[in-house]
Write an enzyme that holds these catalytic residues in place. Structure first.
Site, PDB file in Angstrom:
ATOM      1  N   ASP A 268       0.893  -1.291  -0.009  1.00 26.14           N
ATOM      2  CA  ASP A 268       0.035  -0.054   0.068  1.00 26.14           C
ATOM      3  C   ASP A 268       0.976   1.167  -0.002  1.00 26.14           C
ATOM      4  O   ASP A 268       1.245   1.842   1.032  1.00 26.14           O
ATOM      5  CB  ASP A 268      -0.899  -0.040   1.238  1.00 26.14           C
ATOM      6  CG  ASP A 268      -1.846   1.249   1.384  1.00 26.14           C
ATOM      7  OD1 ASP A 268      -1.986   1.846   0.082  1.00 26.14           O
ATOM      8  OD2 ASP A 268      -2.506   1.311   2.227  1.00 26.14           O
ATOM      9  N   LYS A 275       1.478   7.891   0.703  1.00 26.90           N
ATOM     10  CA  LYS A 275       1.982   7.892   1.849  1.00 26.90           C
ATOM     11  C   LYS A 275       3.284   8.626   2.079  1.00 26.90           C
ATOM     12  O   LYS A 275       3.882   8.479   1.142  1.00 26.90           O
ATOM     13  CB  LYS A 275       2.078   6.343   2.448  1.00 26.90           C
ATOM     14  CG  LYS A 275       0.613   5.770   2.711  1.00 26.90           C
ATOM     15  CD  LYS A 275       1.065   4.309   3.264  1.00 26.90           C
ATOM     16  CE  LYS A 275      -0.452   3.671   3.798  1.00 26.90           C
ATOM     17  NZ  LYS A 275      -1.394   4.289   4.501  1.00 26.90           N
ATOM     18  N   ASP A 286       0.000  -5.161   4.422  1.00 31.39           N
ATOM     19  CA  ASP A 286      -1.075  -4.695   4.332  1.00 31.39           C
ATOM     20  C   ASP A 286      -2.255  -5.569   3.775  1.00 31.39           C
ATOM     21  O   ASP A 286      -3.134  -5.639   3.331  1.00 31.39           O
ATOM     22  CB  ASP A 286      -1.317  -3.358   3.274  1.00 31.39           C
ATOM     23  CG  ASP A 286      -2.425  -2.351   3.517  1.00 31.39           C
ATOM     24  OD1 ASP A 286      -3.009  -2.547   4.848  1.00 31.39           O
ATOM     25  OD2 ASP A 286      -2.708  -1.641   2.874  1.00 31.39           O
ATOM     26  N   ARG A 349     -10.997  -0.577   2.175  1.00 29.69           N
ATOM     27  CA  ARG A 349     -12.683  -0.593   1.841  1.00 29.69           C
ATOM     28  C   ARG A 349     -13.202  -0.754   0.680  1.00 29.69           C
ATOM     29  O   ARG A 349     -14.368  -1.479   0.525  1.00 29.69           O
ATOM     30  CB  ARG A 349     -13.178   0.507   2.749  1.00 29.69           C
ATOM     31  CG  ARG A 349     -12.961   1.828   2.127  1.00 29.69           C
ATOM     32  CD  ARG A 349     -13.120   3.111   2.881  1.00 29.69           C
ATOM     33  NE  ARG A 349     -11.964   3.429   3.835  1.00 29.69           N
ATOM     34  CZ  ARG A 349     -12.004   4.364   4.752  1.00 29.69           C
ATOM     35  NH1 ARG A 349     -12.952   4.936   4.895  1.00 29.69           N
ATOM     36  NH2 ARG A 349     -10.838   4.568   5.517  1.00 29.69           N
TER      37      ARG A 349
HETATM   38  N1  BES Z   1      -3.156   0.186   5.167  1.00 29.32           N
HETATM   39  C1  BES Z   1      -3.660   1.369   5.591  1.00 29.32           C
HETATM   40  C2  BES Z   1      -3.986   1.386   6.920  1.00 29.32           C
HETATM   41  C3  BES Z   1      -2.553   0.858   8.080  1.00 29.32           C
HETATM   42  C4  BES Z   1      -2.064   1.953   8.819  1.00 29.32           C
HETATM   43  C5  BES Z   1      -2.434  -0.276   8.456  1.00 29.32           C
HETATM   44  C6  BES Z   1      -1.268   1.667   9.508  1.00 29.32           C
HETATM   45  C7  BES Z   1      -1.454  -0.468   9.038  1.00 29.32           C
HETATM   46  C8  BES Z   1      -0.916   0.185   9.717  1.00 29.32           C
HETATM   47  C9  BES Z   1      -4.749   1.752   4.698  1.00 29.32           C
HETATM   48  O1  BES Z   1      -5.113   1.562   3.538  1.00 29.32           O
HETATM   49  C10 BES Z   1      -4.781   3.443   4.935  1.00 29.32           C
HETATM   50  O2  BES Z   1      -4.013   3.992   4.291  1.00 29.32           O
HETATM   51  N2  BES Z   1      -5.909   4.027   5.372  1.00 29.32           N
HETATM   52  C11 BES Z   1      -6.193   5.381   5.645  1.00 29.32           C
HETATM   53  C12 BES Z   1      -7.494   5.842   5.325  1.00 29.32           C
HETATM   54  C13 BES Z   1      -7.836   7.250   5.377  1.00 29.32           C
HETATM   55  C14 BES Z   1      -6.933   7.867   4.140  1.00 29.32           C
HETATM   56  C15 BES Z   1      -9.002   7.684   5.413  1.00 29.32           C
HETATM   57  C16 BES Z   1      -5.425   6.040   7.158  1.00 29.32           C
HETATM   58  O3  BES Z   1      -5.675   5.189   8.055  1.00 29.32           O
HETATM   59  O4  BES Z   1      -4.845   6.723   6.969  1.00 29.32           O
HETATM   60 ZN    ZN Z   2      -4.264  -0.367   3.058  1.00 28.24          ZN
HETATM   61 ZN    ZN Z   3      -4.119   2.840   2.107  1.00 27.39          ZN
END
Ligand code: BES
Ligand code: ZN
Ligand code: ZN
Length: 495
Positions: A268, A275, A286, A349
């Site tokens: 991811d 990111k 992920d 999601r």
């Molecule tokens: N894979 C990430 C979530 C994650 C964060 C997993 C830390 C493991 C460790 C997910 O896809 C993500 O990036 N979520 C975002 C959502 C936001 C953009 C609404 C997040 O949590 O920042």
């Molecule tokens: Zn993710």
């Molecule tokens: Zn993500």
């Protein structure tokens, strides 16, 4: 692997015999035998305070030819009447780690010292089977001189006066742990070595090993089925997405089936909503949800419960190329609902929306999805507790009970109406995939809930629990295997 025997003796040969020492109790018969063989020295050392009875304290000493087993390892139990399943799993972990450090291959355990009014010798054997396998897991590296262990535990003998079936119990406990260890290996594997195609290959290995039915949907199939949400995520990657379906039929009639759905983003990067560089390497984890589901299927293959299970794993990379999904894009999921992409990093999601819908189409009566879904769950619950969202309290209770049996923690998050309304904040689509920071884990879970309709469903967010930075009694730093054992227990207890 396991043997059950009545009495330890001078002639029996192991590398090490483990003897539990309770603060207040007498020596169990195994320890008493050892004590006699070495002319009461065990008692004497205990009296002199050289063998700690504090919980988890290990001491080893040599038998100097007075028994064929050269080393006795004493393990302090504290007050043994207060020992819980959690304690035993941890104590087994301590023994496992010590055995690994000392490169022990043939271990014996005097088991009766660990039992009390609430823990039978059979339960203790189960927990040893589980705890020893979990704690001796190694994250294998890719260095020129690899750390691949040259020696490992091969034989474990339980000395006990009980007539319980200890070998069967330990084998069962081990089945839970080997599934979780498989999850760990998948999650620890770098993303260049575990693409969606590789993940499908892993599912195929499981299918071959245990006779599961395997179906892998390709991108053309997804197009035909209208899986616009899953396809949106994979658009930015050169690796083809896969939707992996493994079916285990445990009863003659197909009924009462559980659908296990796991997020399988093998890397991811965040997509266009990129990111930050620091920590991005951790996003190989992920696919932790997919790992938990495949780990549970490994255990289910071994345990063969009379239960029907469908594992559904949507797998893709979240990357950036010229075709990548963009903020503001609108996509249509398989159910017909449209989604405005406000943040391409909220991709889990999206793939899960189509995966739970597909699981329902396959005919499941209950659903659990597992996903490293939000950073927000780490803020809310930290690293030790998995966050949950549900549409059905009775099913939630079953999942929580399963987690408690295996010593994993789950905490249910609220899902009142105003949270659901936060999802309907796009002017151009039915759903907004990223309604904002507030309640981020709740809205993420509820987004998936929009696609499960009325099927009893529990969502498990393992973003905090799938990975640990420091080793614990039951495993090294890195992937934890979170929720694999909970899923296994949930399935096994589903009758
Ligand atoms: N894979 C990430 C979530 C994650 C964060 C997993 C830390 C493991 C460790 C997910 O896809 C993500 O990036 N979520 C975002 C959502 C936001 C953009 C609404 C997040 O949590 O920042
Ligand atoms: Zn993710
Ligand atoms: Zn993500």
């Amino acid at each position: 692997m396991y043997t059950q025997a009545g009495q330890f003796s001078k002639e029996t040969t192991h590398d090490v015999l483990v003897v539990g020492l309770s603060k207040n109790g007498h020596l169990d018969s195994g320890a008493a035998t050892v004590n006699t063989l070495i002319n009461g020295q065990l008692d004497e050392l205990k009296k002199q305070g050289l063998l700690s009875t504090d919980k988890g304290e290990l001491r080893s000493f040599f038998t100097f030819g007075q028994a064929n087993t050269p080393t006795i390892l004493t393990l302090g139990l504290g007050s043994k009447d207060e020992l819980t399943t959690e304690d035993i799993r941890e104590l087994a972990g301590k023994i496992g780690k010590k055995a690994k450090a000392d490169r022990v291959t043939n271990l014996a355990i005097s088991l009766d010292a660990f039992t009390n009014d609430s823990l039978s010798s059979q339960e203790i054997a189960f927990l040893f089977g589980e705890g020893l396998a979990l704690s001796t897991y190694e994250v294998v590296d890719y260095k020129e001189k690899s750390n691949k262990p040259d020696k490992q535990l091969e034989s474990i003998t339980f000395y006990s006066e009980s007539a319980d079936q200890l070998v069967e119990a330990a084998t069962e406990g081990r089945a839970y742990a080997t599934g979780a260890n498989y999850t760990r290996t998948l999650v620890n594997t770098p993303a260049n070595l575990l693409t969606p195609t590789d993940l499908a290959g892993e599912a195929e290995k499981l299918a071959d090993k245990y006779g599961f039915k395997l179906e892998v949907l390709e991108e053309e199939d997804m197009k035909r089925l209208g899986m616009g949400a899953l396809l949106a995520v994979t658009a930015g990657s050169d690796q083809p997405a896969k939707l992996i379906v493994l079916t285990y039929q445990g009863t003659d009639k197909w009924e009462n089936a559980i659908g296990l759905v796991g997020k399988g983003i093998t890397f991811d990067a965040g997509g266009i909503s990129l990111k930050p560089a620091a920590g991005m390497h951790e996003m190989k984890m992920d696919m932790g949800g997919a790992g938990a589901v495949l780990g549970a299927m490994e255990s289910i293959g071994q345990l063969k419960p009379d239960v029907n299970v469908v594992a559904v794993i949507p797998s893709a990379e979240n990357m950036i190329n010229g075709s990548a999904l963009k903020p503001g894009d609108v996509v249509r999921a398989m159910t017909g609902k449209t989604i405005e992409i406000r943040n391409t990093d909220a991709e889990g999601r999206l793939i899960l929306a189509d995966a739970v819908a597909y699981a329902r189409q396959l005919g499941v009566d209950y659903l659990v999805d597992v996903a490293t879904l939000t950073g927000a769950v780490v803020v809310a619950l930290g690293d030790y507790t998995t966050g949950a969202i549900t549409n059905n309290d009775a099913w939630m209770k079953k999942v929580t009970e399963a987690s408690e049996v295996v010593g994993e923690w789950i905490w249910q998050l609220p899902s009142h109406k105003p949270y659901k309304k936060m999802l309907a904040t796009s002017n151009v689509a039915d759903l907004n995939n990223a309604p904002g920071r507030a309640g981020g884990s709740i809205t993420a879970g509820l987004f998936i809930g929009e696609f499960v309709e009325d099927t009893p469903w529990v969502h498990l967010d393992i973003a905090g629990t799938a990975w640990q930075d420091k080793a614990t009694a039951n495993g090294p730093a890195g992937a934890t295997g979170a929720m694999a054992r909970t899923l296994t227990r949930l399935v096994v207890s589903h009758t």
